[in-house]
Design a protein around this motif. Structure first.
Motif, PDB file in Angstrom:
ATOM      1  N   MET A 127       0.823  -1.267  -0.094  1.00 39.66           N
ATOM      2  CA  MET A 127      -0.040   0.197   0.025  1.00 39.66           C
ATOM      3  C   MET A 127       1.054   1.273  -0.200  1.00 39.66           C
ATOM      4  SD  MET A 127      -3.173  -1.159   0.310  1.00 39.66           S
ATOM      5  CE  MET A 127      -4.075  -0.013   0.755  1.00 39.66           C
ATOM      6  N   VAL A 128       0.286   2.323  -0.372  1.00 37.18           N
ATOM      7  CA  VAL A 128       1.156   3.598  -0.168  1.00 37.18           C
ATOM      8  C   VAL A 128      -0.184   4.838   0.309  1.00 37.18           C
ATOM      9  CG1 VAL A 128       0.042   4.259  -2.836  1.00 37.18           C
ATOM     10  CG2 VAL A 128       2.164   5.555  -1.900  1.00 37.18           C
ATOM     11  N   SER A 129       0.710   5.452   1.146  1.00 35.87           N
ATOM     12  CA  SER A 129       0.048   6.484   2.113  1.00 35.87           C
ATOM     13  C   SER A 129       0.927   7.929   2.008  1.00 35.87           C
ATOM     14  CB  SER A 129      -0.009   6.019   3.308  1.00 35.87           C
ATOM     15  OG  SER A 129      -0.458   7.088   4.375  1.00 35.87           O
ATOM     16  N   THR A 130       0.007   8.817   2.037  1.00 40.93           N
ATOM     17  CA  THR A 130       0.817  10.295   2.036  1.00 40.93           C
ATOM     18  C   THR A 130       1.032  10.422   3.485  1.00 40.93           C
ATOM     19  OG1 THR A 130      -1.248  11.215   2.582  1.00 40.93           O
ATOM     20  CG2 THR A 130      -0.670  11.182   0.349  1.00 40.93           C
ATOM     21  N   LEU A 131       1.832  11.692   3.779  1.00 44.16           N
ATOM     22  CA  LEU A 131       2.431  11.995   5.229  1.00 44.16           C
ATOM     23  C   LEU A 131       1.078  12.221   6.370  1.00 44.16           C
ATOM     24  CD1 LEU A 131       5.239  14.482   4.581  1.00 44.16           C
ATOM     25  CD2 LEU A 131       5.397  12.070   5.091  1.00 44.16           C
ATOM     26  N   ASP A 132      -0.024  12.483   5.589  1.00 48.02           N
ATOM     27  CA  ASP A 132      -1.099  12.734   6.507  1.00 48.02           C
ATOM     28  C   ASP A 132      -2.289  11.787   6.203  1.00 48.02           C
ATOM     29  OD1 ASP A 132      -1.944  13.737   3.618  1.00 48.02           O
ATOM     30  OD2 ASP A 132      -2.866  15.176   4.242  1.00 48.02           O
ATOM     31  N   GLY A 133      -1.739  10.465   5.758  1.00 45.79           N
ATOM     32  CA  GLY A 133      -2.419   9.299   6.086  1.00 45.79           C
ATOM     33  C   GLY A 133      -3.489   9.034   4.848  1.00 45.79           C
ATOM     34  N   ALA A 134      -3.424   9.753   3.708  1.00 45.33           N
ATOM     35  CA  ALA A 134      -4.300   9.506   2.680  1.00 45.33           C
ATOM     36  C   ALA A 134      -3.895   8.275   1.688  1.00 45.33           C
ATOM     37  CB  ALA A 134      -4.278  10.683   1.640  1.00 45.33           C
ATOM     38  N   ALA A 135      -4.554   7.122   1.474  1.00 46.18           N
ATOM     39  CA  ALA A 135      -4.276   6.135   0.690  1.00 46.18           C
ATOM     40  C   ALA A 135      -4.479   6.375  -1.021  1.00 46.18           C
ATOM     41  CB  ALA A 135      -4.940   4.950   1.127  1.00 46.18           C
ATOM     42  N   GLN A 136      -5.351   7.440  -1.324  1.00 46.60           N
ATOM     43  CA  GLN A 136      -5.565   7.903  -2.630  1.00 46.60           C
ATOM     44  C   GLN A 136      -5.592   9.392  -2.821  1.00 46.60           C
ATOM     45  OE1 GLN A 136      -9.399   6.039  -2.477  1.00 46.60           O
ATOM     46  NE2 GLN A 136      -8.751   4.093  -2.877  1.00 46.60           N
ATOM     47  N   HIS A 137      -5.869   9.878  -3.885  1.00 49.16           N
ATOM     48  CA  HIS A 137      -6.249  11.269  -4.389  1.00 49.16           C
ATOM     49  C   HIS A 137      -7.036  11.056  -5.266  1.00 49.16           C
ATOM     50  CE1 HIS A 137      -5.841  15.532  -4.487  1.00 49.16           C
ATOM     51  NE2 HIS A 137      -5.236  15.446  -5.656  1.00 49.16           N
ATOM     52  N   GLU A 138      -8.288  11.729  -5.300  1.00 53.03           N
ATOM     53  CA  GLU A 138      -9.063  11.737  -6.405  1.00 53.03           C
ATOM     54  C   GLU A 138      -9.334  10.209  -6.771  1.00 53.03           C
ATOM     55  OE1 GLU A 138      -7.746  14.253  -9.441  1.00 53.03           O
ATOM     56  OE2 GLU A 138      -8.432  16.061  -8.255  1.00 53.03           O
ATOM     57  N   GLY A 139      -9.601   9.487  -5.671  1.00 50.03           N
ATOM     58  CA  GLY A 139      -9.968   7.717  -5.960  1.00 50.03           C
ATOM     59  C   GLY A 139      -8.869   6.884  -6.316  1.00 50.03           C
ATOM     60  N   ARG A 140      -7.729   7.335  -6.618  1.00 47.20           N
ATOM     61  CA  ARG A 140      -6.712   6.477  -7.144  1.00 47.20           C
ATOM     62  C   ARG A 140      -5.276   6.994  -6.354  1.00 47.20           C
ATOM     63  NH1 ARG A 140      -5.014   7.661 -12.260  1.00 47.20           N
ATOM     64  NH2 ARG A 140      -4.433   5.299 -12.714  1.00 47.20           N
ATOM     65  N   SER A 141      -4.707   5.642  -6.420  1.00 53.65           N
ATOM     66  CA  SER A 141      -3.182   5.715  -5.711  1.00 53.65           C
ATOM     67  C   SER A 141      -2.077   6.180  -6.620  1.00 53.65           C
ATOM     68  CB  SER A 141      -2.829   4.212  -5.310  1.00 53.65           C
ATOM     69  OG  SER A 141      -2.670   3.282  -6.425  1.00 53.65           O
ATOM     70  N   GLN A 142      -2.343   6.211  -7.772  1.00 52.31           N
ATOM     71  CA  GLN A 142      -1.197   6.656  -8.921  1.00 52.31           C
ATOM     72  C   GLN A 142      -0.741   7.936  -8.323  1.00 52.31           C
ATOM     73  OE1 GLN A 142      -1.214   8.912 -11.499  1.00 52.31           O
ATOM     74  NE2 GLN A 142       0.787   8.507 -11.849  1.00 52.31           N
ATOM     75  N   PRO A 143      -1.500   9.061  -8.149  1.00 49.90           N
ATOM     76  CA  PRO A 143      -1.051  10.380  -8.001  1.00 49.90           C
ATOM     77  C   PRO A 143      -0.172  10.742  -6.815  1.00 49.90           C
ATOM     78  CG  PRO A 143      -3.366  10.521  -8.574  1.00 49.90           C
ATOM     79  CD  PRO A 143      -3.085   9.121  -8.411  1.00 49.90           C
ATOM     80  N   ILE A 144      -0.079   9.718  -5.812  1.00 51.42           N
ATOM     81  CA  ILE A 144       0.701   9.760  -4.741  1.00 51.42           C
ATOM     82  C   ILE A 144       1.656   8.896  -4.714  1.00 51.42           C
ATOM     83  CG2 ILE A 144      -0.980  10.731  -3.090  1.00 51.42           C
ATOM     84  CD1 ILE A 144      -1.222   7.797  -1.750  1.00 51.42           C
ATOM     85  N   SER A 145       1.901   8.065  -5.992  1.00 50.15           N
ATOM     86  CA  SER A 145       3.106   6.975  -6.135  1.00 50.15           C
ATOM     87  C   SER A 145       4.263   7.756  -6.897  1.00 50.15           C
ATOM     88  CB  SER A 145       2.504   5.919  -6.889  1.00 50.15           C
ATOM     89  OG  SER A 145       3.445   4.947  -7.284  1.00 50.15           O
ATOM     90  N   CYS A 146       5.239   7.130  -7.168  1.00 50.22           N
ATOM     91  CA  CYS A 146       6.428   7.511  -7.954  1.00 50.22           C
ATOM     92  C   CYS A 146       7.059   6.190  -8.689  1.00 50.22           C
ATOM     93  CB  CYS A 146       7.376   8.204  -6.960  1.00 50.22           C
ATOM     94  SG  CYS A 146       8.167   6.582  -5.752  1.00 50.22           S
ATOM     95  N   ALA A 147       7.974   6.513  -9.465  1.00 50.70           N
ATOM     96  CA  ALA A 147       8.609   5.483 -10.512  1.00 50.70           C
ATOM     97  C   ALA A 147       9.106   4.558  -9.241  1.00 50.70           C
ATOM     98  CB  ALA A 147       9.585   6.029 -11.262  1.00 50.70           C
ATOM     99  N   ALA A 148       9.935   4.917  -8.394  1.00 42.16           N
ATOM    100  CA  ALA A 148      10.642   3.782  -7.509  1.00 42.16           C
ATOM    101  C   ALA A 148       9.491   2.836  -6.963  1.00 42.16           C
ATOM    102  CB  ALA A 148      11.418   4.412  -6.573  1.00 42.16           C
ATOM    103  N   ASP A 149       8.398   3.538  -6.487  1.00 43.35           N
ATOM    104  CA  ASP A 149       7.324   2.785  -5.944  1.00 43.35           C
ATOM    105  C   ASP A 149       6.839   1.847  -7.031  1.00 43.35           C
ATOM    106  OD1 ASP A 149       5.123   2.235  -4.080  1.00 43.35           O
ATOM    107  OD2 ASP A 149       3.773   3.418  -5.015  1.00 43.35           O
TER     108      ASP A 149
END
Length: 268
Positions: free
Chosen positions: A56-78
């Motif tokens: 799973m992926v999470s932002t610093l403030d605990g969001a697992a998604q942005h606008e319903g998807r995880s891709q916007p808070i991910s990165c190439a290494a992820d």
């Protein structure tokens, strides 16, 4: 990856002045090294059963998604770690809502992992297992009609018979893992293990992960911490009712790149 901090007796204590360990070169880690870092634990006496891992992926403030998807808070290494974890798994378990939101496609064979999978007795790619009570799924999609490995659909005994028939007609294999409309997480894990799928990876979403936590079948969590703040009301990585006693996991490794942290926790 830039640095790998394996958690051992030697690395548990902070370096002088809090400085990070510079023993690892400031470079990108290869897929072979990532596969070794994320290898499933070997079977041990009394622990020959399945191993359930979540990614799973999470932002610093605990969001697992942005606008319903995880891709916007991910990165190439992820995404490279995402691919590595899939390359090691027998099966990827995912909730129906996540399949719809993220536009899931069949897992593909990766040449980078071919020899490793062959040595482990695995097929060319992991199966995808979709968890759904009502089977409100589009069975005309490639995920069901043209996967390299037949897609599994995990559902309950009370699922609509016509939807079960539609899934099977499309080429999916329906696995009953619950007495009612829903899926029993422990029974689902047992059913997958009974099919020889013991290296189990789940990619969520939060509702499914919450069910696995509540059923106490989760062995490991691979969590990417994204250096972003989103605010809003996005879901956490796990949803649903709270467990009576919080589950305690131990940190086993930590990687870092460009401010993203890639942690790996196992049950104590």
């Amino acid at each position: 990856m830039r640095r790998l901090f394996p958690v051992t007796d030697q690395t548990a204590a902070p370096a002088p002045d809090g400085a990070p360990d510079r023993g690892a070169a400031d470079r990108e880690w290869g897929l072979g090294e990532l596969a070794e870092a994320y290898a499933y634990p070997p079977s041990a006496p009394g622990r020959e059963g399945p191993w359930v891992r979540a990614n799973m992926v999470s932002t610093l403030d605990g969001a697992a998604q942005h606008e319903g998807r995880s891709q916007p808070i991910s990165c190439a290494a992820d995404m490279r770690i995402f691919g590595t974890l899939r390359g090691l798994a027998d099966v990827v378990v995912v909730g129906a809502q996540t399949v719809r939101q993220e536009g899931y496609r069949p897992a593909r064979a990766r040449e980078d992992f071919a020899a490793l999978r062959a040595a482990a007795g695995q097929g060319p790619a992991p199966a995808i297992a979709v968890v759904s009570a009502g089977l409100d799924l589009d069975f005309s999609l490639p995920l069901y009609t043209s996967p390299l490995v037949p897609t599994l659909v995990l559902t309950g005994a009370a699922a609509p018979p016509e939807r079960i028939a539609a899934a099977e007609k499309a080429g999916a294999r329906v696995v009953i893992a619950g007495d009612g409309a829903g899926v029993d997480p422990a029974r689902a894990v047992g059913a997958l293990a009974g099919l020889g799928l013991r290296r189990i990876l789940t990619e969520g979403g939060p509702r499914l992960l919450g069910q696995l936590v509540a059923a106490d079948v989760l062995d490991e969590l691979c969590l990417t911490v994204s250096p972003m703040l989103t605010a809003g009301d996005a879901q956490r990585i796990a949803g649903g009712p709270a467990v009576p006693v919080p589950k305690r996991f131990e940190l086993t490794s930590l990687l870092e790149e460009a401010g993203f942290l890639f942690s790996r926790y196992r049950r104590t």
